[in-house]
Design a protein around this motif. Sequence first.
Motif, PDB file in Angstrom:
ATOM      1  N   GLY A  36      47.409  91.369  46.540  1.00  0.00           N
ATOM      2  CA  GLY A  36      46.000  91.694  46.739  1.00  0.00           C
ATOM      3  C   GLY A  36      45.225  90.519  47.280  1.00  0.00           C
ATOM      4  N   ASP A  37      43.899  90.624  47.248  1.00  0.00           N
ATOM      5  CA  ASP A  37      43.042  89.657  47.915  1.00  0.00           C
ATOM      6  C   ASP A  37      43.115  88.257  47.327  1.00  0.00           C
ATOM      7  N   ARG A  38      43.580  88.114  46.102  1.00  0.00           N
ATOM      8  CA  ARG A  38      43.696  86.782  45.514  1.00  0.00           C
ATOM      9  C   ARG A  38      44.914  86.019  46.047  1.00  0.00           C
ATOM     10  N   LEU A  39      45.756  86.711  46.763  1.00  0.00           N
ATOM     11  CA  LEU A  39      46.976  86.088  47.279  1.00  0.00           C
ATOM     12  C   LEU A  39      46.644  85.352  48.580  1.00  0.00           C
ATOM     13  N   GLY A  40      46.843  84.046  48.606  1.00  0.00           N
ATOM     14  CA  GLY A  40      46.543  83.253  49.794  1.00  0.00           C
ATOM     15  C   GLY A  40      47.708  83.200  50.761  1.00  0.00           C
ATOM     16  N   ALA A  41      47.428  82.689  51.941  1.00  0.00           N
ATOM     17  CA  ALA A  41      48.441  82.656  52.995  1.00  0.00           C
ATOM     18  C   ALA A  41      49.632  81.788  52.603  1.00  0.00           C
ATOM     19  N   GLU A  42      49.383  80.646  51.951  1.00  0.00           N
ATOM     20  CA  GLU A  42      50.479  79.746  51.604  1.00  0.00           C
ATOM     21  C   GLU A  42      51.412  80.385  50.584  1.00  0.00           C
ATOM     22  N   ALA A  43      50.832  81.024  49.567  1.00  0.00           N
ATOM     23  CA  ALA A  43      51.653  81.679  48.551  1.00  0.00           C
ATOM     24  C   ALA A  43      52.397  82.865  49.143  1.00  0.00           C
ATOM     25  N   LEU A  44      51.720  83.622  49.999  1.00  0.00           N
ATOM     26  CA  LEU A  44      52.370  84.782  50.623  1.00  0.00           C
ATOM     27  C   LEU A  44      53.499  84.339  51.542  1.00  0.00           C
ATOM     28  N   TRP A  45      53.277  83.262  52.278  1.00  0.00           N
ATOM     29  CA  TRP A  45      54.327  82.721  53.145  1.00  0.00           C
ATOM     30  C   TRP A  45      55.561  82.335  52.334  1.00  0.00           C
ATOM     31  N   ALA A  46      55.341  81.691  51.207  1.00  0.00           N
ATOM     32  CA  ALA A  46      56.470  81.282  50.363  1.00  0.00           C
ATOM     33  C   ALA A  46      57.240  82.498  49.856  1.00  0.00           C
ATOM     34  N   MET A  47      56.538  83.566  49.524  1.00  0.00           N
ATOM     35  CA  MET A  47      57.190  84.783  49.042  1.00  0.00           C
ATOM     36  C   MET A  47      58.043  85.420  50.147  1.00  0.00           C
ATOM     37  N   LEU A  48      57.473  85.547  51.333  1.00  0.00           N
ATOM     38  CA  LEU A  48      58.222  86.165  52.435  1.00  0.00           C
ATOM     39  C   LEU A  48      59.409  85.301  52.841  1.00  0.00           C
ATOM     40  N   LEU A  49      59.192  83.985  52.839  1.00  0.00           N
ATOM     41  CA  LEU A  49      60.268  83.070  53.211  1.00  0.00           C
ATOM     42  C   LEU A  49      61.425  83.152  52.217  1.00  0.00           C
ATOM     43  N   ALA A  50      61.108  83.490  50.979  1.00  0.00           N
ATOM     44  CA  ALA A  50      62.142  83.631  49.954  1.00  0.00           C
ATOM     45  C   ALA A  50      62.814  85.005  50.004  1.00  0.00           C
ATOM     46  N   ALA A  69      47.696  84.434  60.102  1.00  0.00           N
ATOM     47  CA  ALA A  69      48.032  83.112  59.573  1.00  0.00           C
ATOM     48  C   ALA A  69      49.540  82.969  59.374  1.00  0.00           C
ATOM     49  N   LEU A  70      50.167  84.036  58.894  1.00  0.00           N
ATOM     50  CA  LEU A  70      51.618  84.015  58.705  1.00  0.00           C
ATOM     51  C   LEU A  70      52.334  83.886  60.051  1.00  0.00           C
ATOM     52  N   THR A  71      51.819  84.543  61.062  1.00  0.00           N
ATOM     53  CA  THR A  71      52.437  84.484  62.390  1.00  0.00           C
ATOM     54  C   THR A  71      52.396  83.065  62.934  1.00  0.00           C
ATOM     55  N   ARG A  72      51.273  82.365  62.739  1.00  0.00           N
ATOM     56  CA  ARG A  72      51.186  80.965  63.184  1.00  0.00           C
ATOM     57  C   ARG A  72      52.197  80.095  62.436  1.00  0.00           C
ATOM     58  N   ARG A  73      52.324  80.334  61.128  1.00  0.00           N
ATOM     59  CA  ARG A  73      53.306  79.573  60.356  1.00  0.00           C
ATOM     60  C   ARG A  73      54.725  79.873  60.843  1.00  0.00           C
ATOM     61  N   ALA A  74      54.991  81.147  61.146  1.00  0.00           N
ATOM     62  CA  ALA A  74      56.328  81.526  61.618  1.00  0.00           C
ATOM     63  C   ALA A  74      56.633  80.876  62.963  1.00  0.00           C
ATOM     64  N   ASP A  75      55.645  80.810  63.843  1.00  0.00           N
ATOM     65  CA  ASP A  75      55.857  80.170  65.141  1.00  0.00           C
ATOM     66  C   ASP A  75      56.221  78.694  64.955  1.00  0.00           C
ATOM     67  N   ARG A  76      55.504  78.022  64.075  1.00  0.00           N
ATOM     68  CA  ARG A  76      55.815  76.608  63.828  1.00  0.00           C
ATOM     69  C   ARG A  76      57.176  76.455  63.159  1.00  0.00           C
ATOM     70  N   TYR A  77      57.448  77.310  62.195  1.00  0.00           N
ATOM     71  CA  TYR A  77      58.683  77.203  61.426  1.00  0.00           C
ATOM     72  C   TYR A  77      59.904  77.412  62.325  1.00  0.00           C
ATOM     73  N   ARG A  99      66.790  83.785  66.428  1.00  0.00           N
ATOM     74  CA  ARG A  99      65.522  83.312  65.867  1.00  0.00           C
ATOM     75  C   ARG A  99      64.446  84.380  65.977  1.00  0.00           C
ATOM     76  N   GLN A 100      64.419  85.100  67.092  1.00  0.00           N
ATOM     77  CA  GLN A 100      63.461  86.191  67.242  1.00  0.00           C
ATOM     78  C   GLN A 100      63.653  87.237  66.149  1.00  0.00           C
ATOM     79  N   GLY A 101      64.923  87.573  65.880  1.00  0.00           N
ATOM     80  CA  GLY A 101      65.215  88.563  64.847  1.00  0.00           C
ATOM     81  C   GLY A 101      64.818  88.082  63.465  1.00  0.00           C
ATOM     82  N   GLU A 102      65.101  86.821  63.171  1.00  0.00           N
ATOM     83  CA  GLU A 102      64.743  86.270  61.865  1.00  0.00           C
ATOM     84  C   GLU A 102      63.227  86.217  61.693  1.00  0.00           C
ATOM     85  N   ARG A 103      62.520  85.851  62.740  1.00  0.00           N
ATOM     86  CA  ARG A 103      61.059  85.806  62.691  1.00  0.00           C
ATOM     87  C   ARG A 103      60.480  87.194  62.450  1.00  0.00           C
TER      88      ARG A 103
END
Length: 383
Positions: A36-50, A69-77, A99-103
Amino acid sequence: MSTIPRIEWQETGRSLSARWRSEAGLPPPLGVEIGGDRLGAEALWAMLLAGRYVLWRGDWVHGRHLLQALTRRADRYFSATGGQPECLPNEAFARHRQRQGERAALLGRLLVPVNGDYKLPLRRAQDVRAACRAAWGEPDGEAAVVSLRELLAVVSAHEWRKKGVPVPALSGRIHPHYGVFSPLRGEYVDLVAEAPLPADCTLAFDIGAGSGVLAALLARRGVARVVATDCDARALACARENIERLGLAAQVEVLEADLFPPGQAPLVLCNPPWLPATPSAPIEYAVYDPDSRMLRGFLASLAAHLTPGGEGWLILSDLAEHLGLRSRQQLLDWIAAAGLVVRERIDTTPRHGKASDRNDPLHAARAAEVTSLWRLEVAQRLP
């Protein structure tokens, strides 16, 4: 027993389930967490990455901003993890696709619910019902879960379908459907617009019509009758709609067929997928042709579908050659084995942005790419 895939999860102490929608045919995840709305981009990124999947229950606009925000992180990652030593072009292509598939898989783990009438049960949700009907058909009353990224692709495709893609050679627009390749790259269209038509060309076949753009172009050039074929239901519907919009229904017939319609024609045109690789989603069948199946099938049977003195037009990029996926000699061997000769080859260079993007991992191949219209005819056999 129903074959419709379903997703199941626990929420507020209840066991819930819904239809699972995935254009690529991916299986539903086995576990889902609620966000929900309390979930920030950094925490959500960590969850998806896991590898965790998150069903979004917060504000729709906030969810879209989070995905950006997640898309920008994925591009950098994936840029940071994609560095590899010098390798062969085909190896670079394979790594790029991996890499495209993993992203795509990572970003696809953020999910949203869709009601049985295609309404979104989220605060400040936009109306996606028309877009969903265009992509998925009429609603059946069953709630579903879909990746937010995929749903936004459905919405984007619907906007393109509404406004259309301008095609200067047609003096009109093509309205691509969801899942049908859009004629955004104009160089291959211009080749067909400018190549000299065979003498007395009153009939033409367009093999693998897609959006119908090339069939429409042939009709606009004065070919009295064009038979356009495709085997994909979305492409057939798209081509028929575009032909009707352009006022060419009296000239162009759209048929369901795997490659050729019955009979022969003085002109047979084909713009097959340009890269011999395996698609990972239906839309990629317009780009990737496993083992060059369509290309080889077109060439092998072309002579049987040409009238005496007729021409086959093959529109093909040489990107596969620069990537080490297919050699020029292989193509020439397939042409010769089919009893064909090359009357002329008309070349053009790409005008799309990736051709000049030095940050693209395939830049060297794209910068050298040439798109050609091969004018083929049946070889004259000695008596």
